[in-house]
Write an enzyme that holds these catalytic residues in place. Structure first.
Site, mmCIF file in Angstrom:
data_model
loop_
_atom_site.group_PDB
_atom_site.id
_atom_site.type_symbol
_atom_site.label_atom_id
_atom_site.label_comp_id
_atom_site.label_asym_id
_atom_site.label_seq_id
_atom_site.Cartn_x
_atom_site.Cartn_y
_atom_site.Cartn_z
ATOM 1 N N TRP A 188 0.857 -1.182 0.000
ATOM 2 C CA TRP A 188 0.000 0.000 0.000
ATOM 3 C C TRP A 188 0.892 1.230 0.000
ATOM 4 C CZ3 TRP A 188 -0.289 4.053 3.593
ATOM 5 C CH2 TRP A 188 -1.192 5.062 3.218
ATOM 6 N N GLU A 229 -3.045 -2.883 -2.578
ATOM 7 C CA GLU A 229 -4.188 -2.294 -1.865
ATOM 8 C C GLU A 229 -4.514 -0.891 -2.351
ATOM 9 O OE1 GLU A 229 -3.451 -1.880 2.341
ATOM 10 O OE2 GLU A 229 -5.488 -1.164 2.753
ATOM 11 N N LYS A 231 -6.959 2.731 -2.434
ATOM 12 C CA LYS A 231 -7.608 3.625 -1.470
ATOM 13 C C LYS A 231 -8.245 4.767 -2.241
ATOM 14 C CE LYS A 231 -6.612 5.823 2.987
ATOM 15 N NZ LYS A 231 -5.590 6.031 4.013
ATOM 16 N N ASP A 262 -9.715 -3.062 1.324
ATOM 17 C CA ASP A 262 -9.818 -2.523 2.683
ATOM 18 C C ASP A 262 -11.211 -1.934 2.836
ATOM 19 O OD1 ASP A 262 -9.765 -0.555 4.846
ATOM 20 O OD2 ASP A 262 -7.601 -0.863 4.918
ATOM 21 N N HIS A 265 -11.747 1.880 2.549
ATOM 22 C CA HIS A 265 -11.082 2.609 1.470
ATOM 23 C C HIS A 265 -11.971 2.971 0.293
ATOM 24 C CE1 HIS A 265 -6.625 1.666 2.553
ATOM 25 N NE2 HIS A 265 -7.307 2.194 3.543
ATOM 26 N N HIS A 289 -8.604 -6.270 4.117
ATOM 27 C CA HIS A 289 -8.269 -5.501 5.298
ATOM 28 C C HIS A 289 -9.592 -5.145 5.934
ATOM 29 C CE1 HIS A 289 -3.878 -3.912 4.890
ATOM 30 N NE2 HIS A 289 -3.955 -5.218 5.016
ATOM 31 N N ASP A 297 -12.643 8.811 8.703
ATOM 32 C CA ASP A 297 -11.640 7.833 9.118
ATOM 33 C C ASP A 297 -11.945 6.451 8.551
ATOM 34 O OD1 ASP A 297 -9.387 6.921 10.824
ATOM 35 O OD2 ASP A 297 -10.972 5.690 11.679
ATOM 36 N N ASP A 299 -10.314 3.647 9.792
ATOM 37 C CA ASP A 299 -9.587 2.693 10.628
ATOM 38 C C ASP A 299 -10.111 2.525 12.047
ATOM 39 O OD1 ASP A 299 -7.319 2.051 8.731
ATOM 40 O OD2 ASP A 299 -7.172 4.222 8.808
ATOM 41 N N ASP A 329 -7.340 -4.345 9.945
ATOM 42 C CA ASP A 329 -6.579 -3.102 9.789
ATOM 43 C C ASP A 329 -7.323 -1.948 10.452
ATOM 44 O OD1 ASP A 329 -4.836 -1.132 9.085
ATOM 45 O OD2 ASP A 329 -5.357 -1.085 6.961
HETATM 46 C C1 RNT Z 1 -3.704 2.694 4.789
HETATM 47 C C2 RNT Z 1 -3.861 1.254 4.491
HETATM 48 C C3 RNT Z 1 -2.761 0.369 4.967
HETATM 49 C C4 RNT Z 1 -2.297 0.747 6.362
HETATM 50 C C5 RNT Z 1 -1.242 -0.159 6.931
HETATM 51 C C6 RNT Z 1 -0.603 0.420 8.137
HETATM 52 O O1 RNT Z 1 -4.792 3.439 4.447
HETATM 53 O O2 RNT Z 1 -5.092 0.794 4.980
HETATM 54 O O3 RNT Z 1 -3.152 -0.943 4.909
HETATM 55 O O4 RNT Z 1 -3.371 0.811 7.259
HETATM 56 O O5 RNT Z 1 -0.345 -0.482 5.968
HETATM 57 ZN ZN ZN Z 2 -5.495 -1.322 4.831
#
Ligand code: RNT
Ligand code: ZN
Length: 423
Positions: A188, A229, A231, A262, A265, A289, A297, A299, A329
């Site tokens: 990523w 990955e 985003k 993810d 994302h 993820h 956010d 995460d 994640d």
């Molecule tokens: C970031 C990605 C990635 C990170 C990690 C720390 O937006 O989700 O996966 O969270 O690599």
């Molecule tokens: Zn991620």
């Protein structure tokens, strides 16, 4: 009645209730026990790592909160991780980032990392019977400070990051070989523009070329699997990300790589549960993820949301558990970090259990006959079946604390005995 006896009795009743619908609860539990979750090391120290080459995390990543007791050393992080894993039923994996290298006090450039810098992690994982996954670190570094890495205009900077990708795949292969299970190494990068770009194509063309260079060396998929990955946007790259979904979907399909989806994302109204069935028609394997987006956010700690359940249903219903690698994640520094791991992992497992307990034949039958009234009625009634009793029994069998707060008491004890001593 003892607690165990109560759990067993509730389980027996639940088993009957599910049997009525044609669901074999023991089989569901046995299947759940075969699914590893890859727990991310970076929840333990707010994505800090041990390299300390940059003052800022950067890359548009933000960890908020300052709950006391964060791991300051690899040993502390390992101890915290073990504590979390001891409270989660099943056998799982640890997902490591390159910035967690142990270099014995030496400064080792990221393009010069070798498996030796991860030997302690590997030995520890073997001892703990954990599989491992890996990630090159394309943030928290002076050469990433302007927001570009693999797609950087400067060929020298690009080359540095390509070399980082190359050494990380070799480290992934060493990990996989040592532990006898393929390591998923996930790329990523944060690259993107805060404001409207003029040229959207050139950075993407550079990224494609850089990835080709990273993946040029053939590596046995029994030891290492490459994932990429995407985003939608990050803090500071709101207008354009080089590695968008279309970019990586195209790349993964063209080059036979794993696509990493993810959950945080995408646009807030877009869900990855609806993407899995599509991408798996064109890709052999994918990485998830599992995260939880909340407004800006991406995460938050994973909880048992409708979307998490929908993700689990996709994996179970189409029998995709072998083709989908499940990683977590998220990073939350506002609560106990060990608890965050446990909550996220337990939620993922609960979602899988719920999916495994669905009376699939019946549901499919309703849909096949076009009886959408019955389909909806059944879907709703399933929500209040006694899955909690099955979960408790599953935890009991796995030798982890059972019930709403039992595991938390353990974490609290750890907090007062260990975490609170870290000042
Ligand atoms: C970031 C990605 C990635 C990170 C990690 C720390 O937006 O989700 O996966 O969270 O690599
Ligand atoms: Zn991620």
């Amino acid at each position: 009645m003892s607690n165990d006896a109560r759990v067993e009795r509730a389980y027996a009743l639940a088993k009957d209730a599910y049997a009525e619908l044609g669901v074999d609860v023991d089989r569901a539990c046995a299947q759940l026990a075969t699914v590893p979750i890859s727990l991310h090391c970076w929840q333990g120290d707010d994505v800090g790592g041990f390299e300390r080459v940059a003052d800022e995390l950067g890359g548009g990543l933000a960890v908020t909160g300052n709950y006391p007791g964060k791991a300051r050393t690899p040993d502390e992080l390992r101890a915290d991780f073990c504590r979390a894993v001891s409270l989660i039923p099943g056998r799982h994996r640890m997902n490591l980032h390159a910035c967690y290298a142990e270099t014995g006090g030496q400064r080792v450039a990221r393009n010069e990392l070798t498996p030796a810098h991860f030997q302690t992690w590997i030995d520890w994982a073997r001892e703990q019977q954990l599989g491992m996954d890996f990630n090159p670190t394309y943030f928290a570094h002076p050469l990433a400070a302007d927001g570009f890495t693999l797609s950087h205009q400067d060929p020298g900077i690009r080359q540095f990051w390509i070399e980082h990708g190359i050494v990380c795949r070799r480290i992934g292969a060493a990990i996989g070989q040592a532990l006898g299970s393929p390591c998923v190494t996930n790329v990523w990068i944060p690259d993107g523009f805060k404001d409207t770009p003029v040229d959207r194509r050139a950075p993407r063309a550079r990224l494609r070329e850089a990835l080709d260079a990273i993946f040029a060396e053939p590596i046995d998929p029994r030891w290492n699997l490459d994932a990429v990955e995407a985003k939608l946007f990050g803090i500071g790259s709101e207008s354009y990300t080089v590695g968008s979904h279309e970019f990586y979907l195209g790349y993964a399909v063209a080059k036979g790589k794993l696509l990493c989806l993810d959950a945080g994302h995408f646009h807030p109204t877009e869900v990855i549960s609806d993407k899995i069935s599509s991408v798996l028609l064109f890709l052999e394997e994918i990485l998830l993820h599992v995260s939880r987006g909340v407004r800006w956010d991406s995460d938050h700690v994973v909880t048992l949301t409708d979307e998490l359940r929908a993700i689990a249903q996709e994996l179970v219903r189409d029998d995709h558990l072998r083709r989908v690698h499940i990683g977590l994640d998220f990073f939350d520094a506002s609560i106990n970090r060990v608890a965050a791991w446990v909550i996220g992992a337990r939620s993922m497992l609960k979602a899988l259990l719920l999916a495994l307990l669905d009376p699939l034949d019946r549901l499919r039958d309703c849909e096949g006959r076009g009886d959408f009234t019955a389909r909806l009625a059944l879907q709703e009634d399933l929500k209040t079946l006694p899955a909690g009793a099955v979960w408790d029994y599953y935890c009991l069998q796995a030798g982890v604390p059972v019930g709403p707060t039992a595991w938390l008491n353990d974490v609290k004890r750890y907090e007062s005995e260990v975490l609170s001593q870290r000042r």
